[in-house]
Scaffold this motif. Structure first.
Motif, PDB file in Angstrom:
ATOM      1  N   ILE B  29       0.851  -1.199   0.000  1.00  0.00           N
ATOM      2  CA  ILE B  29       0.000   0.000   0.000  1.00  0.00           C
ATOM      3  C   ILE B  29       0.882   1.243   0.000  1.00  0.00           C
ATOM      4  N   ASN B  30       1.916   1.235   0.826  1.00  0.00           N
ATOM      5  CA  ASN B  30       2.811   2.396   0.865  1.00  0.00           C
ATOM      6  C   ASN B  30       3.522   2.585  -0.478  1.00  0.00           C
ATOM      7  N   ASP B  31       3.978   1.492  -1.069  1.00  0.00           N
ATOM      8  CA  ASP B  31       4.625   1.566  -2.393  1.00  0.00           C
ATOM      9  C   ASP B  31       3.664   2.142  -3.428  1.00  0.00           C
ATOM     10  N   CYS B  32       2.415   1.680  -3.394  1.00  0.00           N
ATOM     11  CA  CYS B  32       1.395   2.137  -4.348  1.00  0.00           C
ATOM     12  C   CYS B  32       1.191   3.647  -4.213  1.00  0.00           C
ATOM     13  N   VAL B  33       1.072   4.125  -2.981  1.00  0.00           N
ATOM     14  CA  VAL B  33       0.873   5.566  -2.752  1.00  0.00           C
ATOM     15  C   VAL B  33       2.113   6.336  -3.223  1.00  0.00           C
ATOM     16  N   GLU B  34       3.293   5.801  -2.935  1.00  0.00           N
ATOM     17  CA  GLU B  34       4.535   6.468  -3.354  1.00  0.00           C
ATOM     18  C   GLU B  34       4.616   6.599  -4.881  1.00  0.00           C
ATOM     19  N   VAL B  35       4.309   5.509  -5.581  1.00  0.00           N
ATOM     20  CA  VAL B  35       4.382   5.534  -7.047  1.00  0.00           C
ATOM     21  C   VAL B  35       3.275   6.434  -7.619  1.00  0.00           C
ATOM     22  N   PHE B  36       2.114   6.455  -6.973  1.00  0.00           N
ATOM     23  CA  PHE B  36       1.024   7.350  -7.382  1.00  0.00           C
ATOM     24  C   PHE B  36       1.472   8.817  -7.304  1.00  0.00           C
ATOM     25  N   PHE B  37       2.043   9.212  -6.185  1.00  0.00           N
ATOM     26  CA  PHE B  37       2.524  10.593  -6.046  1.00  0.00           C
ATOM     27  C   PHE B  37       3.590  10.911  -7.089  1.00  0.00           C
ATOM     28  N   ASP B  38       4.465   9.970  -7.299  1.00  0.00           N
ATOM     29  CA  ASP B  38       5.609  10.186  -8.188  1.00  0.00           C
ATOM     30  C   ASP B  38       5.182  10.285  -9.654  1.00  0.00           C
ATOM     31  N   THR B  39       4.361   9.329 -10.096  1.00  0.00           N
ATOM     32  CA  THR B  39       4.073   9.260 -11.531  1.00  0.00           C
ATOM     33  C   THR B  39       2.811  10.029 -11.920  1.00  0.00           C
ATOM     34  N   GLU B  40       1.815  10.112 -11.034  1.00  0.00           N
ATOM     35  CA  GLU B  40       0.543  10.726 -11.418  1.00  0.00           C
ATOM     36  C   GLU B  40       0.408  12.168 -10.941  1.00  0.00           C
ATOM     37  N   SER B  44       7.076  13.960  -5.979  1.00  0.00           N
ATOM     38  CA  SER B  44       7.665  12.705  -5.500  1.00  0.00           C
ATOM     39  C   SER B  44       7.869  12.690  -3.979  1.00  0.00           C
ATOM     40  N   PHE B  45       7.828  11.503  -3.409  1.00  0.00           N
ATOM     41  CA  PHE B  45       8.119  11.317  -1.987  1.00  0.00           C
ATOM     42  C   PHE B  45       9.522  11.846  -1.661  1.00  0.00           C
ATOM     43  N   VAL B  46      10.446  11.713  -2.605  1.00  0.00           N
ATOM     44  CA  VAL B  46      11.808  12.234  -2.377  1.00  0.00           C
ATOM     45  C   VAL B  46      11.747  13.739  -2.133  1.00  0.00           C
ATOM     46  N   GLU B  47      11.017  14.469  -3.004  1.00  0.00           N
ATOM     47  CA  GLU B  47      10.863  15.923  -2.840  1.00  0.00           C
ATOM     48  C   GLU B  47      10.123  16.259  -1.535  1.00  0.00           C
ATOM     49  N   ILE B  48       9.001  15.570  -1.329  1.00  0.00           N
ATOM     50  CA  ILE B  48       8.160  15.845  -0.149  1.00  0.00           C
ATOM     51  C   ILE B  48       8.965  15.691   1.142  1.00  0.00           C
ATOM     52  N   HIS B  49       9.817  14.650   1.191  1.00  0.00           N
ATOM     53  CA  HIS B  49      10.543  14.394   2.438  1.00  0.00           C
ATOM     54  C   HIS B  49      11.708  15.351   2.668  1.00  0.00           C
ATOM     55  N   LYS B  50      11.999  16.197   1.676  1.00  0.00           N
ATOM     56  CA  LYS B  50      13.010  17.246   1.922  1.00  0.00           C
ATOM     57  C   LYS B  50      12.455  18.327   2.840  1.00  0.00           C
ATOM     58  N   TYR B  51      11.152  18.539   2.776  1.00  0.00           N
ATOM     59  CA  TYR B  51      10.552  19.665   3.518  1.00  0.00           C
ATOM     60  C   TYR B  51       9.451  19.218   4.475  1.00  0.00           C
ATOM     61  N   ASN B 121      -2.107  23.937  -4.714  1.00  0.00           N
ATOM     62  CA  ASN B 121      -3.281  23.920  -5.609  1.00  0.00           C
ATOM     63  C   ASN B 121      -3.148  22.958  -6.781  1.00  0.00           C
ATOM     64  N   ASP B 122      -1.949  22.900  -7.372  1.00  0.00           N
ATOM     65  CA  ASP B 122      -1.799  22.016  -8.541  1.00  0.00           C
ATOM     66  C   ASP B 122      -1.890  20.544  -8.134  1.00  0.00           C
ATOM     67  N   LEU B 123      -1.396  20.248  -6.930  1.00  0.00           N
ATOM     68  CA  LEU B 123      -1.497  18.880  -6.429  1.00  0.00           C
ATOM     69  C   LEU B 123      -2.958  18.539  -6.166  1.00  0.00           C
ATOM     70  N   ARG B 124      -3.658  19.474  -5.546  1.00  0.00           N
ATOM     71  CA  ARG B 124      -5.081  19.262  -5.270  1.00  0.00           C
ATOM     72  C   ARG B 124      -5.862  19.013  -6.571  1.00  0.00           C
ATOM     73  N   ALA B 125      -5.543  19.765  -7.587  1.00  0.00           N
ATOM     74  CA  ALA B 125      -6.210  19.585  -8.890  1.00  0.00           C
ATOM     75  C   ALA B 125      -5.906  18.195  -9.458  1.00  0.00           C
ATOM     76  N   ALA B 126      -4.660  17.763  -9.312  1.00  0.00           N
ATOM     77  CA  ALA B 126      -4.281  16.441  -9.819  1.00  0.00           C
ATOM     78  C   ALA B 126      -5.008  15.338  -9.043  1.00  0.00           C
ATOM     79  N   LEU B 127      -5.157  15.531  -7.746  1.00  0.00           N
ATOM     80  CA  LEU B 127      -5.855  14.539  -6.919  1.00  0.00           C
ATOM     81  C   LEU B 127      -7.327  14.410  -7.329  1.00  0.00           C
TER      82      LEU B 127
END
Lengths: 133, 133, 133, 133
Positions: B29-40, B44-51, B121-127
């Motif tokens: 489930i965690n992998d699925c969410v990670e790949v969803f954020f990254d590709t869709e 990316s989780f890499v970016e998110i975890h910087k901040y 906002n752009d993330l919210r729109a994508a979601l």
């Protein structure tokens, strides 16, 4: 009466954010249930898996505060509902005064064909001692 | 529209009973969410975890049928509720016609101090595109 | 003198063949080293990771006999070589009279930039007590 | 000819130091071998485990540079030695130009009693194609 399972947070449990990666909590929950069956019910997972199993049918968890490397948790298990072939447990992790997670897990006692079977009477009696008051 | 994450059941996922050990489902489930954020979502989780991060606040799962070594699952993710700083997902694993698990997961978008922060906002729109109909 | 770390083989460690899945042994090895540093050297992984780390540079293991669910292992750790910034350990798992695995692991003590740094003198002295005779 | 298994470094693989926790590399190695047998040898782990197994008898790894969340590895597998019932593999992870680890693994093909048995001829022929030059 609650069964208390002490769990130190080790390096392997933690993620790049420095906190426990939540799937590791579910491993701890499984370990806690396994040790509970083994030491408190006298009915070990090794024995159970010779003739069937106790798969988890449903589980939910609320993570109320993060745990960090080096934290010492007490994982407390209590029985919420003892069904014919099912068992609902509340499993709560506490560090000092703080609750880290509260989980509810429903197990089913199955035979080697995966069919639900009644808990043996002595096991049921042992479970009753851990019933949440 | 659902995001579909294919997942083969490998040897490492399975327990002595020959079926998936349920904590491994939470890793999937965690992998699925990670790949969803990254590709869709392009976030990316890499970016998110910087901040900050997107810790899981709550999760529940119902395991309706066991999965075995060699099974090919489709893990389908849809957005149930998009809050200010939170996100509730439904994540369902299907093998052929059979549902293996249905999970609901609530994530929170936090900053580096662990405080909830609004989704951009752009993330919210994508979601919104993955909102369950 | 060897450091002995008891390890029960739990359900989560085992694969569909009913024996320990070998990557789980490496988690046990890491746990053993972590508890050794914490309890015997007074130099916890939590402290070490504030200013650097002790990454594993090299490891080898020979699995001489399988371990099964319910087995009670003693994992024995001894120091083979204490370098300026490195440490070679022998880690052996025994069940009754039988050796289950023998591993050799080389760690390096690094600072926060990942550069090797000398072991502190008191730590080195503590390590000497666990030198293989 | 080498078999190449692409592996993205995900959140779950990484430790509080932000790099891959080394036992996770051994899971990747096992996955790589499993997919190699399944897709290149036409001899799946699912089939093999019905009548025996391919336990790892020995493994060694040298971790030459750390991998971080988001890295894209190519894990390359080649056959070093094909014995009567054994198989020695070299498994190397590369990210861009950099080697992350080099491992040597020895597997044994066993029957359901755990006794070594000869590789079938067609499997042996398929393995020869991946022999390191």
């Amino acid at each position: 009466m609650a069964f208390v399972f002490p769990q130190n947070i080790l390096f392997k449990h933690c993620d790049p954010a420095g906190i426990v990666f939540f799937p590791r909590y579910f491993e701890m929950i499984n370990d806690c249930v396994e040790v509970f069956f083994d030491t408190e019910l006298g009915f070990s997972f090794v024995e159970i898996h010779k003739y069937g199993g106790v798969p988890t049918a449903e589980i939910s968890a609320k993570f109320s505060a993060p745990s960090r490397h080096g934290d010492k948790l007490d994982i407390r298990l209590e029985c919420i509902k003892i069904g014919r072939a099912s068992l609902t447990l509340e499993i709560k992790a506490i560090c000092g005064e703080e609750t880290r997670f509260t989980a509810n897990s429903a197990l089913v006692f199955v035979n080697s064909q995966g069919r639900p079977q009644s808990w043996p009477n002595d096991l049921r009696a042992a479970l009753e001692k851990f019933k949440k008051g």
